[in-house]
Design an enzyme around this catalytic site. Sequence first.
Site: not given
Ligand code: WQD
Length: 341
Positions: A124, A148, A152
Amino acid sequence: MRVLVTGGAGYIGSHTVLQLQAAGHEVVIADDFSNSKPSIVKRLVALSDEPVTVYTVDLTDELATERVFAEEQIDAVIHFAGFKAVGESVAEPLAYYRNNLDTAFSVLNAMNQHGVRTFVFSSSATVYGENAVRERTEDMPTSATNPYGWTKVMIEQVLRDLAAADDSWRIAILRYFNPVGAHASGEIGEDPSGKPNNLMPFVAQVAVGRREKLSVFGDDYDTPDGTGVRDYIHVEDLAAGHLAALEKVTASDDALSVWNLGSGHASSVLEVVASFARASGRDVPYEVLPRRAGDLPAYWADPSKANAELGWRATRTIDDMCEDTWRWQSKNPNGFPDVDE
Ligand code: WQD
């Protein structure tokens, strides 16, 4: 080849299973179904019109894992199985280290025992940790900001040491950015259990009426519109990247390779929301809340190494990702059925 896909009943695993079969490979799925429903298997068979062998197995169990290799002639492994919720890993670190590390050890030990050396690992972009350089390249140092992510980082280290000790291994470490989207049929897609942690499934559930509104975690970041920026990659492009990596390492002389699987394009939260509203024709109401602990402002992939070495490139746009997600979500408002249809 006969490919063992651990976690093959999961979101990325299931899309990869279909592409492996379309490319003529035979697939064996090993999954504990802790984060996926058995009903997905019936849909996979209906979509591919191919048989698939499924083992319901706890891959932290060394004996049960070895039995799969004893019973099946496995040529290569694509290892997706693992817990993957960042927030949950902070609350339950022991469960994350035990599950993610022990599944990797079980599978690698069984491979070693049975002379299987081709291993594609689901890593990741989270392994890049906090780095001031927003465009990530494979030579950057790795670290993590949550258990997590550390699992990795640690498994990547195990793989580097394994390859250094025995150059008969053919290992591909694939660092995913933000996987989203769904198979064009709308029959399979991302189906998180409970409240989605990730942006796209949450937006989809708001659009379909399952959730009242989206919480936007912060609009005061140093980004064009103040909201978080990420590199979203369509799950079908991601699956294609696995096939390209499998083909590459099978023919390679290198014991271990690392590739970013990202689009190289950066999209903000609000850009995703606007794209989803266009794709679905639905409003996506949202409320701006304070930043989420652990979130980084912005990062995206430099995918040029994978483009050049794998002959692979992400082709689908954020609008494609939203249209395909909407087709899946609108056809399956409550995700996969709990029992086979
Ligand atoms: C994306 C953007 C949030 C939810 C994580 C893990 C990564 C992978 C993918 C496993 C950010 C914003 C999110 C919400 C929001 N997982 N957001 N409201 O955090 O980039 O990555 O998931 O492999 O390893 O770290 O993904 O989709 O949670 O967030 O505003 O309800 O959307 O702040 O900017 P992230 P995400």
